[in-house]
Design a protein around this motif. Structure first.
Motif, PDB file in Angstrom:
ATOM      1  N   ILE A  63       5.199  13.141  49.311  1.00 29.62           N
ATOM      2  CA  ILE A  63       5.147  14.477  48.718  1.00 29.62           C
ATOM      3  C   ILE A  63       5.460  14.359  47.233  1.00 29.62           C
ATOM      4  CG2 ILE A  63       6.128  16.796  48.720  1.00 29.62           C
ATOM      5  CD1 ILE A  63       6.971  16.329  51.625  1.00 29.62           C
ATOM      6  N   CYS A  64       4.643  14.991  46.396  1.00 30.64           N
ATOM      7  CA  CYS A  64       4.965  15.030  44.969  1.00 30.64           C
ATOM      8  C   CYS A  64       5.414  16.421  44.525  1.00 30.64           C
ATOM      9  CB  CYS A  64       3.791  14.561  44.118  1.00 30.64           C
ATOM     10  SG  CYS A  64       2.254  15.458  44.328  1.00 30.64           S
TER      11      CYS A  64
ATOM     12  N   PHE B 253       0.195  12.663  48.215  1.00 30.23           N
ATOM     13  CA  PHE B 253      -0.621  11.578  47.682  1.00 30.23           C
ATOM     14  C   PHE B 253      -0.320  10.307  48.458  1.00 30.23           C
ATOM     15  CE2 PHE B 253       3.407  11.105  45.632  1.00 30.23           C
ATOM     16  CZ  PHE B 253       3.532   9.795  45.215  1.00 30.23           C
ATOM     17  N   ASP B 254      -1.126   9.267  48.222  1.00 26.52           N
ATOM     18  CA  ASP B 254      -0.942   7.971  48.869  1.00 26.52           C
ATOM     19  C   ASP B 254      -0.274   7.030  47.875  1.00 26.52           C
ATOM     20  OD1 ASP B 254      -1.063   5.562  50.165  1.00 26.52           O
ATOM     21  OD2 ASP B 254      -3.195   5.677  50.680  1.00 26.52           O
ATOM     22  N   ALA B 255       1.014   6.794  48.066  1.00 24.16           N
ATOM     23  CA  ALA B 255       1.774   5.965  47.129  1.00 24.16           C
ATOM     24  C   ALA B 255       1.381   4.497  47.198  1.00 24.16           C
ATOM     25  CB  ALA B 255       3.266   6.122  47.399  1.00 24.16           C
ATOM     26  N   ALA B 256       0.640   4.105  48.225  1.00 24.64           N
ATOM     27  CA  ALA B 256       0.156   2.729  48.296  1.00 24.64           C
ATOM     28  C   ALA B 256      -1.030   2.499  47.363  1.00 24.64           C
ATOM     29  CB  ALA B 256      -0.245   2.389  49.732  1.00 24.64           C
TER      30      ALA B 256
ATOM     31  N   SER C 150       0.547   5.504  41.770  1.00 22.06           N
ATOM     32  CA  SER C 150       1.935   5.874  41.544  1.00 22.06           C
ATOM     33  C   SER C 150       2.038   7.360  41.207  1.00 22.06           C
ATOM     34  CB  SER C 150       2.532   5.051  40.401  1.00 22.06           C
ATOM     35  OG  SER C 150       1.998   5.462  39.151  1.00 22.06           O
ATOM     36  N   ARG C 151       3.226   7.910  41.420  1.00 20.03           N
ATOM     37  CA  ARG C 151       3.440   9.318  41.080  1.00 20.03           C
ATOM     38  C   ARG C 151       3.207   9.550  39.592  1.00 20.03           C
ATOM     39  NH1 ARG C 151       2.965  13.453  39.792  1.00 20.03           N
ATOM     40  NH2 ARG C 151       4.144  15.359  40.128  1.00 20.03           N
ATOM     41  N   ASP C 152       3.571   8.601  38.771  1.00 21.37           N
ATOM     42  CA  ASP C 152       3.423   8.769  37.327  1.00 21.37           C
ATOM     43  C   ASP C 152       1.962   8.784  36.883  1.00 21.37           C
ATOM     44  OD1 ASP C 152       6.153   8.866  37.026  1.00 21.37           O
ATOM     45  OD2 ASP C 152       6.360   6.750  36.479  1.00 21.37           O
ATOM     46  N   ASP C 153       1.104   8.112  37.652  1.00 22.05           N
ATOM     47  CA  ASP C 153      -0.321   8.045  37.291  1.00 22.05           C
ATOM     48  C   ASP C 153      -1.152   9.149  37.941  1.00 22.05           C
ATOM     49  OD1 ASP C 153       0.060   5.791  35.708  1.00 22.05           O
ATOM     50  OD2 ASP C 153      -0.234   4.427  37.404  1.00 22.05           O
TER      51      ASP C 153
END
Length: 226
Positions: free
Chosen positions: A49-50, A116-119, A122-125
């Motif tokens: 979750i973001c 989102f899919d963190a694999a 990245s959250r930052d991107d």
């Protein structure tokens, strides 16, 4: 219908929400998400979750930033545009394509999440634009998995092409066993009072057409699964 704490509909009360690694959700939403996340992990998807609960003040900051040009403003084609090129009424409509009016965001409820899919990214991107979730995007596999499995955990996509005033958001999930009650309890008079006393930019334009805006951007959403 569930008992909804005063102010929760409009993002002015966090009562009853639980903290999930810095993200606030209703306990029921968190339990359902955790089960869904575990299932996704088993298939190689790092479901994260973001964004969960968002306060009225936070949503107002987003809105005012777009209205003033301090934040990026996108049209329906995801192209960057300038607020100076639009009338106030046009600008209100333009902002609402991608960002909710403060007091009207489903993120106020603790039942709706952006994922989102963190694999894969990245959250930052992450930018939360459709291209990231459609073919060749880093979250495409996640989106396809959610289309097949999310409803089994109580989640669905409320913003879909032709079914919602808000543009399609393949990252936005709603926990429909609860969110339907929140939508049904929405009260325009309480919202009007809140907006009148706010520091909202474009307030005059918003209040003059509030009924129409609610019909298009709050009540017009895709129906949950039967």
């Amino acid at each position: 219908m569930q008992l909804i704490p005063d102010g929760r509909l409009y993002g002015t009360n966090e009562q009853g929400l639980v903290d999930a690694e810095g993200i606030l959700l209703t306990p029921e939403t968190l339990a359902a998400f955790s089960a869904m996340q575990q299932a996704a992990t088993a298939e190689g998807i790092d479901l994260r979750i973001c964004s969960g609960y968002r306060s009225f003040e936070r949503q107002q900051t987003i809105w005012n930033g777009k209205a003033s040009g301090r934040r990026q403003l996108l049209d329906k084609y995801c192209q960057l545009v300038s607020p100076a090129d639009y009338t106030e009424d046009e600008l209100v409509q333009l902002i609402l394509i991608w960002s909710a009016l403060p007091g009207c965001s489903r993120h106020h409820w603790g039942t709706d999440i952006d994922v989102f899919d963190a694999a894969m990214i990245s959250r930052d991107d992450l930018h939360l634009i459709p291209a990231e979730y459609l073919a060749a995007g880093p979250c495409h596999q996640l989106y396809q998995w959610l289309l097949e499995h999310a409803a089994g955990y109580g989640f669905y996509f409320p913003f879909q092409a032709g079914l919602s005033g808000v543009s399609p958001e393949p990252w936005h999930l709603s926990y429909f066993p609860q969110s339907g009650d929140y939508l049904a309890a929405f009260d325009i008079q309480q919202l009007t009072t809140l907006l009148q006393n706010s520091e909202l930019r474009l307030k005059g334009s918003v209040l003059s057409q509030l009924d129409k805006l609610l019909d298009e951007f709050v009540y017009r959403v895709a129906p949950p699964p039967a």
